[in-house]
Write a protein that holds these residues in place. Structure first.
Motif, short mmCIF file in Angstrom:
data_model
loop_
_atom_site.label_atom_id
_atom_site.label_comp_id
_atom_site.label_asym_id
_atom_site.label_seq_id
_atom_site.Cartn_x
_atom_site.Cartn_y
_atom_site.Cartn_z
N LEU A 88 13.32 18.87 -27.72
CA LEU A 88 14.48 19.55 -27.11
C LEU A 88 15.50 18.48 -26.75
O LEU A 88 15.25 17.64 -25.86
CB LEU A 88 14.04 20.31 -25.85
N ASP A 89 16.64 18.50 -27.41
CA ASP A 89 17.64 17.45 -27.20
C ASP A 89 18.39 17.70 -25.88
O ASP A 89 19.09 18.71 -25.73
CB ASP A 89 18.63 17.44 -28.37
N PRO A 90 18.27 16.79 -24.89
CA PRO A 90 18.95 16.96 -23.59
C PRO A 90 20.46 17.10 -23.73
O PRO A 90 21.11 17.74 -22.90
CB PRO A 90 18.58 15.70 -22.81
N GLU A 91 21.01 16.50 -24.80
CA GLU A 91 22.47 16.56 -24.98
C GLU A 91 22.95 17.99 -25.24
O GLU A 91 24.13 18.29 -25.04
CB GLU A 91 22.89 15.64 -26.12
N ASP A 92 22.05 18.83 -25.68
CA ASP A 92 22.41 20.24 -25.90
C ASP A 92 22.44 21.02 -24.59
O ASP A 92 22.84 22.19 -24.57
CB ASP A 92 21.41 20.91 -26.85
N TYR A 93 21.99 20.38 -23.49
CA TYR A 93 21.88 21.09 -22.20
C TYR A 93 22.52 20.30 -21.07
O TYR A 93 22.06 20.35 -19.92
CB TYR A 93 20.41 21.35 -21.87
N ASP A 94 23.48 19.51 -21.35
CA ASP A 94 24.16 18.72 -20.31
C ASP A 94 23.22 17.73 -19.62
O ASP A 94 23.26 17.55 -18.41
CB ASP A 94 24.80 19.63 -19.25
N GLY A 95 22.29 17.16 -20.39
CA GLY A 95 21.43 16.11 -19.85
C GLY A 95 20.05 16.60 -19.45
O GLY A 95 19.84 17.78 -19.15
N ALA A 96 19.09 15.64 -19.42
CA ALA A 96 17.69 15.96 -19.14
C ALA A 96 17.47 16.43 -17.71
O ALA A 96 16.48 17.11 -17.41
CB ALA A 96 16.80 14.74 -19.43
N GLU A 97 18.36 16.06 -16.80
CA GLU A 97 18.20 16.43 -15.40
C GLU A 97 18.88 17.75 -15.07
O GLU A 97 18.75 18.25 -13.94
CB GLU A 97 18.77 15.32 -14.50
N SER A 98 19.56 18.33 -16.02
CA SER A 98 20.29 19.56 -15.73
C SER A 98 19.34 20.73 -15.52
O SER A 98 18.24 20.78 -16.07
CB SER A 98 21.26 19.89 -16.87
N GLU A 99 19.78 21.66 -14.73
CA GLU A 99 18.97 22.86 -14.43
C GLU A 99 18.73 23.67 -15.71
O GLU A 99 17.64 24.20 -15.92
CB GLU A 99 19.68 23.71 -13.39
N GLU A 100 19.75 23.73 -16.57
CA GLU A 100 19.62 24.49 -17.81
C GLU A 100 18.52 23.91 -18.70
O GLU A 100 17.71 24.64 -19.28
CB GLU A 100 20.95 24.49 -18.57
N TYR A 101 18.48 22.56 -18.81
CA TYR A 101 17.47 21.90 -19.63
C TYR A 101 16.07 22.13 -19.06
O TYR A 101 15.12 22.43 -19.80
CB TYR A 101 17.75 20.40 -19.72
N GLN A 102 15.92 21.98 -17.75
CA GLN A 102 14.62 22.16 -17.11
C GLN A 102 14.13 23.60 -17.28
O GLN A 102 12.94 23.85 -17.52
CB GLN A 102 14.70 21.79 -15.62
N ASP A 103 15.05 24.56 -17.16
CA ASP A 103 14.68 25.97 -17.35
C ASP A 103 14.20 26.20 -18.78
O ASP A 103 13.21 26.92 -19.01
CB ASP A 103 15.87 26.89 -17.06
N GLU A 104 14.91 25.61 -19.76
CA GLU A 104 14.51 25.78 -21.16
C GLU A 104 13.17 25.12 -21.43
O GLU A 104 12.31 25.66 -22.14
CB GLU A 104 15.59 25.18 -22.07
N LEU A 105 12.97 23.93 -20.85
CA LEU A 105 11.70 23.22 -21.02
C LEU A 105 10.55 24.03 -20.45
O LEU A 105 9.51 24.21 -21.10
CB LEU A 105 11.78 21.85 -20.33
N ASN A 106 10.73 24.54 -19.24
CA ASN A 106 9.68 25.36 -18.61
C ASN A 106 9.42 26.64 -19.39
O ASN A 106 8.27 27.10 -19.50
CB ASN A 106 10.07 25.69 -17.16
N SER A 107 10.48 27.21 -19.94
CA SER A 107 10.33 28.42 -20.74
C SER A 107 9.50 28.14 -22.00
O SER A 107 8.61 28.92 -22.36
CB SER A 107 11.70 28.96 -21.13
#
Length: 577
Positions: A69-88
């Protein structure tokens, strides 16, 4: 297994047995067996789930992996959107199914149990990860809910898990302590897989519980060394394996070990079993589930005689340790049942009913091994002699092994192993061995002097003992007995190939049908193997007898002289002798 691995497992055993001890004062052996094993199973599936979850997380964060999952697609690895997608993504069941890992719902994960086992005492309402509310009344309810959730999400476990923790008459705080203690048990190791660890723990517990329950416990547990011996001798490398009195499934587990050790494929073996006792049926199913072995134990626990769960099965290998000398087994069983091809078994003893049931389910080229009480080899009571004669005359008996006493935790009845086959002609075994034509021959092995005392009451076999019996059997199957080739009695010290077979007085004997007829169809190995050969020291008998007689005379004279001296000394001390 190296010393470090063995020490790890020994430490694990002690920790888990300490867990069992926490319940021993309030529950009987049968209850705490299921209580502890159920929690150990929960811990294992949760740990396996967590291990897979960490693997996936690493893959999602690895740019070189297809799951990245490329963090750049979600405004960075620390972003809430990225973490939600990772957890999903980490909650996608398919990722776990592809690795043959059980899906564990959030309310069944060990961390959830550990975090809430104090909270639910007296009742509580919990909020799940998905926002749903869960009302629980006790620690037992917390555990039952977890087991139920696992069954719902894993259909092959339906009806397998023992969801009775709510019914336990036990202090809820003590059950919570047990959860905390089992939380410290690691199902991870640098060189041992989680399945290897749990398999060892499960087997250890079954043995310990069998000891604790005594006679009753022995109904579900056959000592590992006896199971290993039968599996080694039959070599169930591929095909259908069946146990009509499976207990906790020990024969299937050892079959898996045999296949793995000999670089076979587990998928080439199909497992079929039947068990009457419901909780034991659950133990066996759980035993298979934790090892990832596909199995068919029928639709339900059932009586083998009146509700055969596999009526059309013809198995390549049949192995069993049925209850010895079982009485009143035939209620509801017809006298002309098609299984009684060699005679109607007596109502007072099921030994030959088990044997014929197994023969009925044996494939044309199949082989079987079963433990029976020694009386089965010689009894002529109530048609048993007639059935045994028919089995011999039809050339179904291949090998008889007499076992030493004290092998079982639940009975002192001396036992033997029957090995039967429907085809003694030259052929290739499932393991790829070229078997010679053995028609009209039966091998007798007297293993009563093998083994060692494991403790004050139980005897066990060493691996060397198992190999000695196994190699005799396999050599006999594949090579013509040397005794027949040169018509001489071969001593154990004669040079020969490791794959040759020859009779060894006092241990093994290949007998022809005519010899069995002379012994009135009795199959006790001691009748055929004879006495062990005496070592010849080269001294003629007459000379040896004269020498020993002279020694005895001298010893008598010395004894008389000593007796006189003793009397003389006692008289000097004032004693009247």
């Amino acid at each position: 297994m190296n010393n470090e691995e063995q020490e790890f497992l020994n430490s694990l055993e002690k920790k888990l047995w300490t867990a069992a001890d926490k319940l021993r004062s309030t529950l009987d052996a049968a209850q705490y067996k299921h209580t502890v094993l159920g929690l150990v199973f929960l811990k294992y599936v949760s740990d396996s789930f967590d291990i897979r979850r960490e693997e996936l997380k690493a893959q999602f964060q690895n740019p070189d992996h297809e799951y990245f999952l490329d963090p750049e697609d979600y405004d960075g690895a620390e972003s809430e959107e990225y973490q939600d997608e990772l957890n999903s993504e980490l909650e996608e069941r398919d990722y776990y199914a592809e690795a043959n890992v059980f899906w564990v719902p959030s309310q069944a994960r060990w961390q959830f149990l550990q975090d809430n086992n104090k909270t639910v005492i007296g009742g509580a309402e919990l909020i799940l990860d998905d926002g749903n509310k869960l009302k629980l009344s006790s620690v037992g309810h917390l555990i039952d809910n977890a087991l139920e959730a696992i069954e719902v999400d894993n259909p092959k476990l339906k009806g397998v898990l023992n969801k009775r923790y709510t019914q336990l008459q036990i202090d809820q705080a003590k059950l919570g302590e047990l959860i905390d203690l089992i939380a410290t048990v690691p199902f991870s190791h640098d060189s041992l897989s989680s399945k290897d660890i749990l398999g060892h723990v499960y087997e250890y517990f079954l043995g310990q519980f069998a000891l604790a329950e005594g006679k009753k416990g022995g109904q579900f547990y056959t000592p590992k060394s006896i199971v290993s011996l039968i599996v080694q001798m039959l070599e169930p490398f591929k095909g259908r394996v069946y146990d009509p009195a499976m207990g906790s499934g020990g024969f299937f587990v050892q079959s898996e070990h045999f296949i793995t050790e000999h670089q076979g494929k587990i998928g080439e073996v199909s497992i079929y079993g039947q068990e009457y006792n419901h909780t034991t049926w659950q133990l066996a199913a759980m035993n298979m589930a934790i090892r990832g072995i596909d199995f068919n134990f029928g639709k339900e626990p059932a009586n083998t005689y009146t509700n055969d769960q596999h009526p059309d099965l013809r198995a390549d290998f049949v192995m069993a340790n049925p209850p010895f000398n079982m009485k009143e087994w035939d209620a509801g069983v017809s006298d002309d049942d098609p299984r009684w091809q060699y005679g109607r078994p007596p109502s007072g003893n099921a030994n030959f009913a088990w044997l014929q049931h197994m023969l009925y389910h044996l494939a044309p080229n199949g082989s079987m091994g079963l433990l029976l009480a020694n009386g089965s080899m010689s009894s002529n009571t109530n048609n048993e002699g007639v059935i045994r004669k028919a089995l011999i005359e039809n050339d179904l008996v291949e090998c008889m092994v007499a076992l030493p006493g004290q092998l079982f935790t639940n009975t002192q009845i001396p036992a033997c192993i029957w090995f039967l086959t429907k085809n003694k002609r030259e052929r290739t075994s499932a393991y790829g061995k070229k078997l010679r034509n053995r028609k009209g021959e039966v091998l007798f092995i007297d293993a009563r002097n093998l083994g060692y005392m494991k403790d004050r009451v139980v005897r066990d076999f060493t691996q060397e003992d198992l190999n000695a019996v196994t190699s005799i059997y396999h050599n006999w199957q594949t090579s013509k007995p040397i005794n027949e080739q040169d018509n001489t009695v071969i001593s154990t010290k004669v040079e020969r190939s490791p794959t040759d077979y020859c009779d060894v007085p006092g241990f093994c004997k290949s007998a022809k049908l005519e010899e069995l007829q002379k012994h009135d169809y009795v199959l006790t190995p001691g009748r055929y193997v004879g006495a062990a050969a005496e070592e010849d020291d080269g001294e003629p008998f007459a000379e040896k007898m004269a020498r020993l007689t002279g020694q005895l005379k001298t010893q008598f004279e010395e004894s008389d002289s000593l007796e006189g001296e003793i009397k003389k000394n006692l008289a000097g001390l004032g004693y009247d002798v």
